[in-house]
Every structure is written in structure tokens, then in C-alpha cells.
Scaffold this motif. Sequence first.
Motif, PDB file in Angstrom:
ATOM      1  N   GLU A 159      47.619   2.089  69.591  1.00 51.48           N
ATOM      2  CA  GLU A 159      46.693   2.102  68.459  1.00 51.48           C
ATOM      3  C   GLU A 159      46.830   0.820  67.640  1.00 51.48           C
ATOM      4  O   GLU A 159      45.831   0.264  67.150  1.00 51.48           O
ATOM      5  CB  GLU A 159      46.976   3.324  67.578  1.00 51.48           C
ATOM      6  N   VAL A 160      48.049   0.344  67.532  1.00 44.67           N
ATOM      7  CA  VAL A 160      48.277  -0.920  66.814  1.00 44.67           C
ATOM      8  C   VAL A 160      47.579  -2.070  67.529  1.00 44.67           C
ATOM      9  O   VAL A 160      46.929  -2.921  66.909  1.00 44.67           O
ATOM     10  CB  VAL A 160      49.781  -1.194  66.674  1.00 44.67           C
ATOM     11  N   LEU A 161      47.697  -2.090  68.867  1.00 41.15           N
ATOM     12  CA  LEU A 161      47.049  -3.141  69.645  1.00 41.15           C
ATOM     13  C   LEU A 161      45.526  -3.066  69.521  1.00 41.15           C
ATOM     14  O   LEU A 161      44.850  -4.103  69.428  1.00 41.15           O
ATOM     15  CB  LEU A 161      47.461  -3.032  71.114  1.00 41.15           C
ATOM     16  N   ILE A 162      44.966  -1.846  69.501  1.00 45.50           N
ATOM     17  CA  ILE A 162      43.520  -1.689  69.352  1.00 45.50           C
ATOM     18  C   ILE A 162      43.072  -2.220  67.991  1.00 45.50           C
ATOM     19  O   ILE A 162      42.052  -2.923  67.877  1.00 45.50           O
ATOM     20  CB  ILE A 162      43.116  -0.205  69.513  1.00 45.50           C
ATOM     21  N   ASP A 163      43.846  -1.917  66.947  1.00 40.82           N
ATOM     22  CA  ASP A 163      43.489  -2.418  65.612  1.00 40.82           C
ATOM     23  C   ASP A 163      43.520  -3.940  65.572  1.00 40.82           C
ATOM     24  O   ASP A 163      42.656  -4.576  64.949  1.00 40.82           O
ATOM     25  CB  ASP A 163      44.443  -1.837  64.570  1.00 40.82           C
ATOM     26  N   GLN A 164      44.519  -4.511  66.228  1.00 41.46           N
ATOM     27  CA  GLN A 164      44.598  -5.975  66.268  1.00 41.46           C
ATOM     28  C   GLN A 164      43.409  -6.563  67.020  1.00 41.46           C
ATOM     29  O   GLN A 164      42.856  -7.598  66.623  1.00 41.46           O
ATOM     30  CB  GLN A 164      45.915  -6.407  66.927  1.00 41.46           C
ATOM     31  N   LEU A 165      43.012  -5.898  68.104  1.00 44.75           N
ATOM     32  CA  LEU A 165      41.859  -6.371  68.867  1.00 44.75           C
ATOM     33  C   LEU A 165      40.580  -6.278  68.038  1.00 44.75           C
ATOM     34  O   LEU A 165      39.734  -7.184  68.057  1.00 44.75           O
ATOM     35  CB  LEU A 165      41.718  -5.560  70.158  1.00 44.75           C
ATOM     36  N   ARG A 166      40.433  -5.208  67.289  1.00 36.49           N
ATOM     37  CA  ARG A 166      39.265  -5.064  66.428  1.00 36.49           C
ATOM     38  C   ARG A 166      39.207  -6.170  65.380  1.00 36.49           C
ATOM     39  O   ARG A 166      38.135  -6.741  65.097  1.00 36.49           O
ATOM     40  CB  ARG A 166      39.292  -3.694  65.744  1.00 36.49           C
ATOM     41  N   VAL A 169      38.187  -9.470  67.067  1.00 41.07           N
ATOM     42  CA  VAL A 169      36.754  -9.533  67.384  1.00 41.07           C
ATOM     43  C   VAL A 169      35.938  -9.679  66.110  1.00 41.07           C
ATOM     44  O   VAL A 169      34.912 -10.387  66.092  1.00 41.07           O
ATOM     45  CB  VAL A 169      36.327  -8.288  68.173  1.00 41.07           C
ATOM     46  N   GLU A 170      36.381  -9.039  65.043  1.00 43.73           N
ATOM     47  CA  GLU A 170      35.661  -9.167  63.781  1.00 43.73           C
ATOM     48  C   GLU A 170      35.703 -10.605  63.262  1.00 43.73           C
ATOM     49  O   GLU A 170      34.721 -11.109  62.703  1.00 43.73           O
ATOM     50  CB  GLU A 170      36.265  -8.216  62.749  1.00 43.73           C
ATOM     51  N   LYS A 171      36.843 -11.291  63.491  1.00 41.45           N
ATOM     52  CA  LYS A 171      36.960 -12.685  63.070  1.00 41.45           C
ATOM     53  C   LYS A 171      36.181 -13.615  63.991  1.00 41.45           C
ATOM     54  O   LYS A 171      35.667 -14.644  63.543  1.00 41.45           O
ATOM     55  CB  LYS A 171      38.431 -13.093  63.043  1.00 41.45           C
ATOM     56  N   LEU A 181      36.914  -6.728  76.252  1.00 39.13           N
ATOM     57  CA  LEU A 181      38.154  -5.956  76.100  1.00 39.13           C
ATOM     58  C   LEU A 181      37.978  -4.847  75.074  1.00 39.13           C
ATOM     59  O   LEU A 181      38.474  -3.728  75.261  1.00 39.13           O
ATOM     60  CB  LEU A 181      39.289  -6.895  75.678  1.00 39.13           C
ATOM     61  N   LEU A 182      37.269  -5.157  73.990  1.00 40.22           N
ATOM     62  CA  LEU A 182      37.062  -4.137  72.963  1.00 40.22           C
ATOM     63  C   LEU A 182      36.243  -2.976  73.502  1.00 40.22           C
ATOM     64  O   LEU A 182      36.553  -1.801  73.238  1.00 40.22           O
ATOM     65  CB  LEU A 182      36.380  -4.771  71.753  1.00 40.22           C
ATOM     66  N   ALA A 183      35.178  -3.259  74.262  1.00 40.28           N
ATOM     67  CA  ALA A 183      34.356  -2.190  74.830  1.00 40.28           C
ATOM     68  C   ALA A 183      35.183  -1.300  75.750  1.00 40.28           C
ATOM     69  O   ALA A 183      35.083  -0.063  75.708  1.00 40.28           O
ATOM     70  CB  ALA A 183      33.179  -2.790  75.586  1.00 40.28           C
ATOM     71  N   THR A 184      36.026  -1.919  76.578  1.00 39.33           N
ATOM     72  CA  THR A 184      36.856  -1.151  77.511  1.00 39.33           C
ATOM     73  C   THR A 184      37.835  -0.255  76.771  1.00 39.33           C
ATOM     74  O   THR A 184      37.982   0.940  77.086  1.00 39.33           O
ATOM     75  CB  THR A 184      37.613  -2.103  78.442  1.00 39.33           C
TER      76      THR A 184
END
Length: 403
Positions: A159-166, A169-171, A181-184
Motif C-alpha cells: 500500500e505504501v508503494l501504491i501511494d508513492q506511485l500515485r 504520477v500526480e507529479k 504501472l498505475l493502471a496495473t
Amino acid sequence: MFWIICAATTLIVGLAIMAPLLRARGSAAEPAAAFDLRVYRDQLREVERDLERGVIAPEDAERLRTEIGRKVLDADRRLSQATAGGAGGRGLLALAVLAVLFAGAAALYLREGQPGRDDLPIARRIADAQQAYDSRPGQAEAEARAPRPQVPPVPEDFEVLIDQLREAVEKNPDDPQGLALLATNEMRVGNLAAARAAQQRLVDLRGEDVSPDELVRLSALMVEAAGGVITPEAEAVLARALQADPAHPQARYLLGILQLQNDRPDRAFPIWRRLLEEGPDDAPWIAPIRAAITDLAWLAGHPDYVPPAPLPGPDAEAMAAAEDMAPEERQQMIAGMVAQLEARLAQQGGTPEEWARLISSLVVIGDADHAREIWAEAQARFASQPEALETVRQAAAEAGLAE
């Protein structure tokens, strides 16, 4: 018309069941007790005649009358029982049982069936299917109705990794790799709407350079987010993918599902039939197609369709044993499998894909001359089937045997 046929069928079946019993009632054999009763009465008259002629004494006549009288009473009792429980009684009982069965069947149909529903001729069915197609919900409405999928709990570190990915991508919202990667990963954690949005952003970013695979992925995510419904928006993305690659198998599989969702098995069947014949057998869409193709063929008006058998291949034990084989032994094993495939095609026939596989396999094991012979035989066999012949021709061309 339906009720007339049902009533006539019911009447015919009832008469067929009742006819033997009614015939038995009208022409039943005489009970044995009736014959015995006539015999005993004749014996009583004979005793009276013997007594008049003086052949027997009065006391003997009285004893015989008493003995024969008991037999007459017994025969009369048996005759009454036989008459009461004879064929006529069985016929009435059978008629009562039939009446109960027919009444129960009618009551069951009135409860579970649809007696007031109108007939549905083919034109009406096609019109209803078109209406269902035109009245599909949009993507936003379908996503709002769709139940949230059940997913296992997400580990805290993931979950931490997903938040970092989000955040990444937002940046940098124009990073294709980050969006993919985010879609997957959003799909993995059950956030289907977020996964669809990320894939949509990626497709928009690609513009005219978007690949058919990326379009099909977006369409599939839209279907998942909509609870399995192929909405007009998802269909538009699917059409775009098929325009770029008309042979894309996953896009064609989804197109078949679209036709099924709108009650058009006649359109879905040729699409799925072709996919099944093309294979490969380990493709993810083959198993659901193979499970449904027989019923789908019947609904589409092809009740005699027989799906192609799975193409033969080595089992897990053979694959494990091949890893430890010398190159010569491995080559012999492959040659044996090719020979089995050729023998089956010669004896039972097969699909164009199987003939194509045989040609390719023969070239791989170094028997190009025999592959040419098989190619020539395939041309004669599929001369009247241009599409099937094209499938085999492509394999022959890849093997250097045809232009």
C-alpha cells in the motif's frame, strides 16, 4: 397455436394410456369364480336328477347339497370381489391419476411459466435485441451501479508503494510508464475506476501512436469497472482497437461478449468459432469459449457443429523428461509427436490450424520435403475454403514453402 398443440398432445397421450385399460374393461376374460359357480349349480341339478331316479339315497343327496352349497357361496363371494376390483376399477383409478397429473402440470406451468407471454418471432427478437443494445447504460452510470469487487487485504508495504506511485504520477502525469504501472496496480488492489482512468490517460497521451493492445486493455478495464457490461464508450474503444488490428484475439473475444449481452448468438458464434479454431489452446479466452461454444452454436442455428478437439501436445511429465534428454533424444520425441499429429489428420481430418502446425513442425525438425507434400495436400483439401486455405498458406509462407 401453442395451447392447441399442448391440448392435442395431452389428449393423445391420455388416450394412449387409457386405451388398453378400456379394452380390458370391455373384453375382459371371464373370472374363474363365474365358471366354478356354473359348475356347482350343474352339480346341484345333477344331484336332484339322481335322487329322482333313485340312484342316491335322500341322506346322501342332503349331504351333497350342503357340501356343494358351501362351494357355491365361496364362488359367489370370489366372483363379487373379482368384479369390484377388475379392469374397470383399474381403469377408473388410472384415469384419476392421469387427471391429477395433468392438473398438477397445468398448475405448475401457471405458477412458474409465462402463459400470457406473446410469441417471439425472429423479427421481434432482433428488434428487442436492438432495443437492448440501444438502451445500454453509459460508462459513468454502469460504474455507479457496479458492485465493488472483493479483493484480498493489501499488505501494508505494498500500500505504501501504491501511494508513492500515485504521488509520482500526480507529479508527472505525462509519464507513459508511470501511467501503465498505475493502471496495473490499481486493478490489483480493486480500484477499477482508478485503473480505468489511468489507462485512459495513457491512451490519450499516446494519441495516434496508441497500440491495439493498449486500447484493448482500456476497453477491458472499462468493462471490469462497469461490472461486466460493455458500454457504448467501451465498445467505441474496442472498435478503435479492431480498426488498428482486425485480427486482435482479445478484442474479438470481447466483441463476442458484446453480441451475447445483446442477445445476438447468431453474431457471437462465428466470432468465437474462429477464435477457437485459431487457438492457441493455452490462450486465456479459449477455455470459456470451449465451455460455451456448443450451446452457442445451437442458439445460433448450428446444432450439428462439433468444436475442434484440443491440439495434442506434451504433458507435464514429458516436458520435464525432455529437459534431461540429449539433443538427439529430444529431437526424436518431437518427431514422434509430429508423427502422431500427422496420423490423426490423415485418419480423422482436422482444422486448418492443425494443418498449419503440422507444416511448421515438419520444417522445424528438418523435414522440409515432407512439409511441401503436406502443403500440397492441404491445398487440395481446402481448395473450396479460401479462408481455411489462407491460414495454412500463411504457415507455409513462414516456413519458406509458399509466397
